[in-house]
Design an enzyme around this catalytic site. Sequence first.
Site, short mmCIF file in Angstrom:
data_model
loop_
_atom_site.label_atom_id
_atom_site.label_comp_id
_atom_site.label_asym_id
_atom_site.label_seq_id
_atom_site.Cartn_x
_atom_site.Cartn_y
_atom_site.Cartn_z
N MET A 269 0.98 -1.25 -0.03
CA MET A 269 0.07 -0.04 0.03
C MET A 269 0.81 1.21 -0.08
SD MET A 269 -2.98 1.52 0.18
CE MET A 269 -3.25 2.99 -0.05
N GLU A 304 4.56 0.79 -5.92
CA GLU A 304 4.25 1.83 -4.80
C GLU A 304 4.80 3.03 -4.75
OE1 GLU A 304 1.45 0.49 -3.56
OE2 GLU A 304 1.84 -1.55 -4.22
#
Length: 880
Positions: A269, A304
Amino acid sequence: MRTSQPQTIYLNDYRVPAFLVDHVDLRFELFEDGARVHSVLSMRRNPDSGDRSGALELDGDSLRLESVALNGSPLSAGQYEDHGDRLVVAGVPEAFELAVVTWIEPQNNTRLEGLYKSSGMFCTQCEAEGFRCITYFPDRPDVMARFRTRIEADKTAYPILLSNGNDTEQGDLADGRHYVTWEDPFPKPCYLFALVAGNLLEKRDTFTTLSGRAIDLRMYVEPRNAEKCDYAMDSLKRSMRWDEQVYGREYDLDIFMIVAVDDFNMGAMENKGLNIFNSSCVLASQDTATDLAFQRIEAIVAHEYFHNWSGNRVTCRDWFQLSLKEGFTVFRDSQFSSDMGSPTVKRIEDVTLLRTAQFAEDGGPMAHPVRPASYMEISNFYTLTIYEKGAEVVRMIHTLLGPELFRKGSDLYFDRHDGQAVTTDDFVTAMEDASGRDLSQFRLWYEQAGTPVLDVSDHYDAQGGTYSLSITQNIPDTPGQKDKKPQHIPFALGLLDSQGQDMALNLAGEGDEAPTERVLDLTEVSHTFEFTGVSERPVPSLLRHFSAPVRVVYHWTREQLLFLMSHDTDGFNRWDAGQRLAVDVIQSLVGAPVDAEIEPRLAAAYRQLLSDESLDQALVAKMMQLPSEAYLIELANSPDVQAIHRARERVLSHLADALRPDLLNCYQRHGTDGDYGLSPQEVSGRSLRNTALAWLLHIDDKEGRDLAIRQFGEADNMTDRLGALRALVNSGFVSDREQALEQFYQRYSEDPQVVEQWFSVQASNPATGNLEQIRRLVTHDAFDWKNPNKVRSVIGVFAGQNLASFHAADGSGYRFLAEQVSRLDNSNPQIAARLVSPLTRWRKFAPVHGEQMKTALERIRDKTGLSRDVYEVVHKSLAG
Ligand SMILES: [Zn+2]
């Protein structure tokens, strides 16, 4: 959990937020039995909203509200409404400060959304709607605010306290507690908020940006993983440099942090300045990670990191626009991987995933456009269509514009929208404005679901020296979408003469200066292109580099495929010709008598591949992989899974028998010498060596067995050790297999990522992964229902890769999956909803299977208290 029918949310209902948040001040008090969250929101009414007097509504989920105060005055119970999923405060002024205190229980959070505990550490996952599980907030990506976060916790148990931005203050508190304050100067949506607290080891490095700023790079892992950080750190530095060079994007904060977490629903994330990774996507060492894992880590770290611009600085207006950040960022990470390794191999890998899994999704009940028009649960839309097809759409823009104009377009997009929450349409508009190209028809790629099918036919006129190519496009109906308009498809092609040379591609009416490869613009339902000055009948090389995510139907002869396999100047199409030939041969054996002849030219072609050392070995390694069962099933109508499995196994045995000396030779030629490295040559050498081993063991070759046992014992890296284990597991040498599995487990039982591999090897194979064995695996000591990686490595792999077992004739595989989905739905609905997927395509299979799959879905549907996540997938699969 809910019992009422979940609501559908529509893109057309989008309204700008009624309130904006300028600043968020958070204070977390972390304890063993819960956490208290103090939030102070500086808010004002949105001047762009038509609603100038309505009540304030904030989202919430599983929160215990302790207090609410408006501009410093506590509100009594009658002054607000707490609906559980909404906090409503009427009569708020134009601008105000709202203070809310909530109590949450991270230690009991098994959904892994919001703030939760994993292996003794606190961490968060807020995308898509997890922040509302932390505190009441307008939880939507178009509300962007500056965050200040103070974390307080026990100093011994949680010496490391992290959040987004830069750390501005820290100190000790009473009772052995301490605090750290973080300040993020960039406004961000709450889905990018992150918090981590734990006893973690810190690894440091630095990176100097293009403009000379020194960035502090930090990785945080559990102490036992200290030796597994180097590759991710190096990948991060390569990504940072690449994004400067290729996109002109520089990092903006003083610190960039990566944290590894064992229990994580996703891969990783991109929280601003504080990326959180699933351990399996970031930790690696030569002894514990395969080449594939190293490559995946490099790609995910890059992905990411790239989000810092494509996602964080410019974010999505609403979740229908998810592909704005994901499609573009997957395209960027795929360009990066191409630049770091072999572009052809990277393309083959991307297309394999797309054609096997995304095409299946696009042809099933959950088919949706790259920009969906509706959803019930946004977590269900983190799909291959949003990510992979979304990346293909951006790639087509790159093809249509060319690299320079594309870069101009991306610069304009970032400049124009920095700090904003925008739409996929804004992205395309920037590309149009920078290039002067009209992409209005191209936008249909975002709006229409389904994989376009291109029917191609050709005609050669020897007398006139002309070659004409007719192409008709057809986009299949998908749920809720019929009679689609033709899309703008960039179609790259070449024509080969009998010597294997590219011919000049002169379209009728053009001058003499003709290229040997060109991209045709398909915009109508049908086109006919006439090439002139064609001196002999060419072999067409169609859709080079896979220039669009479409299916091409053209009746190649085996002769032509063999020719392309050894001559096409486009490496991708060379590989594809081999795949098409293998598919054709395997398909011709499905349901055929056991003594049916197998195309002899197939073995001859593979022999040539193995023996020609002048070929790019990375490409050869890819060409030696037979099409997967999943891909063969995807290509078939009413597939008979067992018959496909048998036909593929037969071809594999036939090839291994025919090529035995060549395989042994290949194995020796790519023997290990010297140190382990990750260059394309070394990686493809190991891949070829392990393919040769697997093929030899497929026919229970004694010499192969000895080689496998030696390699298993002596390997100095995980690729070779796991390759040998996999080959033994796939063989008939039962006692060797059992022994190797046992030894492998004993050696790595303390390493969760390797144990996941050990589970996968067994779950993916019919010999070690029949239902009874799968039931044993899920009761194994190392299995953990609360850990998504373990669940995926057994149940996900069984249903997604061990297809002969999953599709057992008695339906036991389907019933098993239904049981596990129902069970997981209670603890982690996101993971449960993703596991349902193999059942959703029940209509594709012959009724004897389809009906049983449907019954399994109905059993899940009838469970009481079904989550919104699973509800949506099951109901859409059963509808219509
Ligand atoms: Zn992403």
